[in-house]
Motif scaffolding. Structure first.
Motif, PDB file in Angstrom:
ATOM      1  N   GLU A 131      12.390   4.300  -1.011  1.00 32.80           N
ATOM      2  CA  GLU A 131      12.802   5.657  -0.610  1.00 32.80           C
ATOM      3  C   GLU A 131      11.691   6.422   0.114  1.00 32.80           C
ATOM      4  O   GLU A 131      11.979   7.349   0.873  1.00 32.80           O
ATOM      5  CB  GLU A 131      13.242   6.463  -1.848  1.00 32.80           C
ATOM      6  CG  GLU A 131      14.690   6.200  -2.214  1.00 32.80           C
ATOM      7  CD  GLU A 131      15.128   6.944  -3.480  1.00 32.80           C
ATOM      8  OE1 GLU A 131      16.214   6.606  -3.962  1.00 32.80           O
ATOM      9  OE2 GLU A 131      14.394   7.818  -3.985  1.00 32.80           O
ATOM     10  N   GLN A 132      10.430   5.998  -0.122  1.00 34.09           N
ATOM     11  CA  GLN A 132       9.328   6.702   0.553  1.00 34.09           C
ATOM     12  C   GLN A 132       9.343   6.478   2.067  1.00 34.09           C
ATOM     13  O   GLN A 132       8.696   7.210   2.806  1.00 34.09           O
ATOM     14  CB  GLN A 132       7.961   6.301  -0.058  1.00 34.09           C
ATOM     15  CG  GLN A 132       7.430   4.933   0.307  1.00 34.09           C
ATOM     16  CD  GLN A 132       7.934   3.829  -0.602  1.00 34.09           C
ATOM     17  OE1 GLN A 132       9.049   3.876  -1.109  1.00 34.09           O
ATOM     18  NE2 GLN A 132       7.121   2.802  -0.793  1.00 34.09           N
ATOM     19  N   LYS A 133      10.082   5.428   2.486  1.00 30.77           N
ATOM     20  CA  LYS A 133      10.170   5.146   3.930  1.00 30.77           C
ATOM     21  C   LYS A 133      11.559   5.500   4.475  1.00 30.77           C
ATOM     22  O   LYS A 133      11.885   5.155   5.616  1.00 30.77           O
ATOM     23  CB  LYS A 133       9.883   3.653   4.208  1.00 30.77           C
ATOM     24  CG  LYS A 133       8.568   3.135   3.630  1.00 30.77           C
ATOM     25  CD  LYS A 133       7.330   3.790   4.265  1.00 30.77           C
ATOM     26  CE  LYS A 133       6.039   3.200   3.669  1.00 30.77           C
ATOM     27  NZ  LYS A 133       4.889   4.075   3.748  1.00 30.77           N
ATOM     28  N   LYS A 151       4.354   8.889   1.842  1.00 28.25           N
ATOM     29  CA  LYS A 151       3.571   8.741   0.602  1.00 28.25           C
ATOM     30  C   LYS A 151       3.881   9.857  -0.386  1.00 28.25           C
ATOM     31  O   LYS A 151       4.346  10.928  -0.001  1.00 28.25           O
ATOM     32  CB  LYS A 151       2.069   8.825   0.925  1.00 28.25           C
ATOM     33  CG  LYS A 151       1.590   7.901   2.028  1.00 28.25           C
ATOM     34  CD  LYS A 151       1.009   6.652   1.484  1.00 28.25           C
ATOM     35  CE  LYS A 151       0.475   5.770   2.606  1.00 28.25           C
ATOM     36  NZ  LYS A 151       0.168   4.435   2.187  1.00 28.25           N
ATOM     37  N   VAL A 152       3.563   9.614  -1.628  1.00 30.31           N
ATOM     38  CA  VAL A 152       3.491  10.668  -2.631  1.00 30.31           C
ATOM     39  C   VAL A 152       2.020  10.744  -3.058  1.00 30.31           C
ATOM     40  O   VAL A 152       1.293   9.767  -2.917  1.00 30.31           O
ATOM     41  CB  VAL A 152       4.400  10.366  -3.862  1.00 30.31           C
ATOM     42  CG1 VAL A 152       5.851  10.310  -3.441  1.00 30.31           C
ATOM     43  CG2 VAL A 152       3.985   9.111  -4.598  1.00 30.31           C
ATOM     44  N   ALA A 153       1.596  11.824  -3.532  1.00 26.95           N
ATOM     45  CA  ALA A 153       2.329  13.039  -3.851  1.00 26.95           C
ATOM     46  C   ALA A 153       2.555  13.888  -2.588  1.00 26.95           C
ATOM     47  O   ALA A 153       1.764  13.828  -1.646  1.00 26.95           O
ATOM     48  CB  ALA A 153       1.547  13.850  -4.875  1.00 26.95           C
ATOM     49  N   THR A 174       0.429  17.742   1.608  1.00 34.89           N
ATOM     50  CA  THR A 174       0.169  16.361   1.186  1.00 34.89           C
ATOM     51  C   THR A 174      -1.333  16.200   0.946  1.00 34.89           C
ATOM     52  O   THR A 174      -2.114  17.109   1.242  1.00 34.89           O
ATOM     53  CB  THR A 174       0.615  15.360   2.271  1.00 34.89           C
ATOM     54  OG1 THR A 174      -0.164  15.596   3.457  1.00 34.89           O
ATOM     55  CG2 THR A 174       2.093  15.494   2.588  1.00 34.89           C
ATOM     56  N   GLU A 175      -1.700  15.071   0.416  1.00 37.91           N
ATOM     57  CA  GLU A 175      -3.070  14.682   0.066  1.00 37.91           C
ATOM     58  C   GLU A 175      -3.474  15.327  -1.260  1.00 37.91           C
ATOM     59  O   GLU A 175      -3.409  16.550  -1.426  1.00 37.91           O
ATOM     60  CB  GLU A 175      -4.099  15.020   1.161  1.00 37.91           C
ATOM     61  CG  GLU A 175      -3.808  14.337   2.493  1.00 37.91           C
ATOM     62  CD  GLU A 175      -3.825  12.812   2.437  1.00 37.91           C
ATOM     63  OE1 GLU A 175      -4.680  12.227   1.727  1.00 37.91           O
ATOM     64  OE2 GLU A 175      -2.968  12.190   3.092  1.00 37.91           O
ATOM     65  N   PHE A 176      -3.910  14.445  -2.155  1.00 40.48           N
ATOM     66  CA  PHE A 176      -4.205  14.854  -3.531  1.00 40.48           C
ATOM     67  C   PHE A 176      -5.101  16.093  -3.582  1.00 40.48           C
ATOM     68  O   PHE A 176      -4.789  17.081  -4.266  1.00 40.48           O
ATOM     69  CB  PHE A 176      -4.857  13.702  -4.296  1.00 40.48           C
ATOM     70  CG  PHE A 176      -4.918  13.947  -5.767  1.00 40.48           C
ATOM     71  CD1 PHE A 176      -3.961  13.418  -6.607  1.00 40.48           C
ATOM     72  CD2 PHE A 176      -5.912  14.743  -6.328  1.00 40.48           C
ATOM     73  CE1 PHE A 176      -3.987  13.665  -7.975  1.00 40.48           C
ATOM     74  CE2 PHE A 176      -5.947  14.997  -7.696  1.00 40.48           C
ATOM     75  CZ  PHE A 176      -4.983  14.456  -8.511  1.00 40.48           C
ATOM     76  N   ALA A 177      -6.215  16.038  -2.849  1.00 43.89           N
ATOM     77  CA  ALA A 177      -7.200  17.130  -2.951  1.00 43.89           C
ATOM     78  C   ALA A 177      -6.601  18.454  -2.474  1.00 43.89           C
ATOM     79  O   ALA A 177      -6.845  19.510  -3.073  1.00 43.89           O
ATOM     80  CB  ALA A 177      -8.453  16.789  -2.150  1.00 43.89           C
TER      81      ALA A 177
HETATM   82  N1  LIG Z   1      -4.641   9.906   0.392  1.00 43.25           N
HETATM   83  C1  LIG Z   1      -3.352  10.152  -0.235  1.00 43.25           C
HETATM   84  C2  LIG Z   1      -2.881   8.842  -0.814  1.00 43.25           C
HETATM   85  C3  LIG Z   1      -1.444   8.875  -1.162  1.00 43.25           C
HETATM   86  C4  LIG Z   1      -0.995   7.471  -1.486  1.00 43.25           C
HETATM   87  O1  LIG Z   1      -1.584   6.462  -1.066  1.00 43.25           O
HETATM   88  N2  LIG Z   1       0.090   7.398  -2.255  1.00 43.25           N
HETATM   89  C5  LIG Z   1       0.671   6.115  -2.588  1.00 43.25           C
HETATM   90  C6  LIG Z   1       0.961   6.036  -4.086  1.00 43.25           C
HETATM   91  S1  LIG Z   1      -0.545   6.122  -5.058  1.00 43.25           S
HETATM   92  C7  LIG Z   1       1.994   5.955  -1.869  1.00 43.25           C
HETATM   93  O2  LIG Z   1       2.749   6.897  -1.787  1.00 43.25           O
HETATM   94  N3  LIG Z   1       2.275   4.769  -1.337  1.00 43.25           N
HETATM   95  C8  LIG Z   1       3.521   4.522  -0.688  1.00 43.25           C
HETATM   96  C9  LIG Z   1       3.527   3.217  -0.001  1.00 43.25           C
HETATM   97  O3  LIG Z   1       2.481   2.568   0.008  1.00 43.25           O
HETATM   98  O4  LIG Z   1       4.555   2.840   0.541  1.00 43.25           O
HETATM   99  C10 LIG Z   1      -3.513  11.195  -1.317  1.00 43.25           C
HETATM  100  O5  LIG Z   1      -4.655  11.452  -1.694  1.00 43.25           O
HETATM  101  O6  LIG Z   1      -2.527  11.783  -1.762  1.00 43.25           O
END
Ligand SMILES: N[C@@H](CCC(=O)N[C@@H](CS)C(=O)NCC(=O)O)C(=O)O
Length: 207
Positions: free
Chosen positions: A37-39, A51-53, A64-67
């Motif tokens: 679903e993320q795509k 991506k999440v979060a 977006t982006e954790f920080a």
């Molecule tokens: N740099 C991004 C990284 C986000 C990230 O890599 N999320 C991963 C889960 S930990 C994700 O959504 N991956 C989806 C995928 O790889 O398809 C952040 O800090 O939020």
């Protein structure tokens, strides 16, 4: 209402913990990775990074982006003291947060967990997994030294950096089954005593 786009076993765990620490009402939008679903076009329209979060704010804008999400939450709720306000405390929190997200998660765990992102040669993938694990344990050793004689990564109370460390500890212990160095293990236990983390563990199905 603020909505957190969340998937199980992801770094969105750290954001969920922060939202539980804050205690303000929010919605969760579960993004099912098993269905990719993320795509999906629907989700990509919300977060083109796939991506999440991701955090959808009251006005519909997305962070977006954790920080960035963590900082926005801390700034919205200064009374929760999730980010120190003195210059030294601030830079030490950003330093710790960036190390945990950038090195423990992105450079180490991702190599272990997603070797397919770097190679599709089976032997290379095995090597990448091993290197990812070694890198993660080496990074935890650095954090372990920082945690010596203290309860939290920065100062006297939980900050954004502790929530980031928690999701990595969870991955290492509950997902991968590894043993953490002693001060990091004690921090993980301390985190698990908090109602915010307990709420997340219910959501993750590991309570
Ligand atoms: N740099 C991004 C990284 C986000 C990230 O890599 N999320 C991963 C889960 S930990 C994700 O959504 N991956 C989806 C995928 O790889 O398809 C952040 O800090 O939020």
């Amino acid at each position: 209402m603020t909505t957190l786009c969340y998937a199980k076993k992801t770094c969105a765990i750290g954001i969920h913990v922060l939202m539980e620490e804050i205690g303000a009402p929010y919605d969760l939008r579960i993004v099912d990775f098993s269905k990719k679903e993320q795509k999906s076009p629907d989700y990509l329209a919300l977060n083109p990074k796939g991506k999440v979060a991701a955090l959808v704010r009251d006005d519909g804008s997305v962070v977006t982006e954790f920080a960035a999400i963590a900082m926005w939450l801390a700034l919205q709720h200064p009374e929760k003291n999730l980010m120190p306000t003195d210059p030294e405390g601030m830079i030490r929190t950003i330093e710790a947060l960036d190390y945990v997200v950038g090195t423990v998660h992105m450079l180490s765990w991702r190599m272990y967990r997603r070797p397919d992102a770097y190679s599709d040669i089976p032997e290379a993938m095995e090597q990448l997994k091993q290197r990812g694990r070694d890198a993660m344990m080496a990074a935890f050793e650095v954090v372990d030294a920082q945690l010596a004689g203290r309860e939290w990564m920065v100062g006297e109370r939980l900050t954004l950096a502790d929530a980031a460390l928690y999701y990595n500890e969870y991955w290492a212990v509950d997902v991968a089954g590894w043993e953490l160095p002693p001060n990091v293990a004690a921090h993980f236990e301390r985190m698990k005593e908090r109602p915010s983390v307990q709420a997340n563990r219910v959501l993750e199905g590991v309570a």
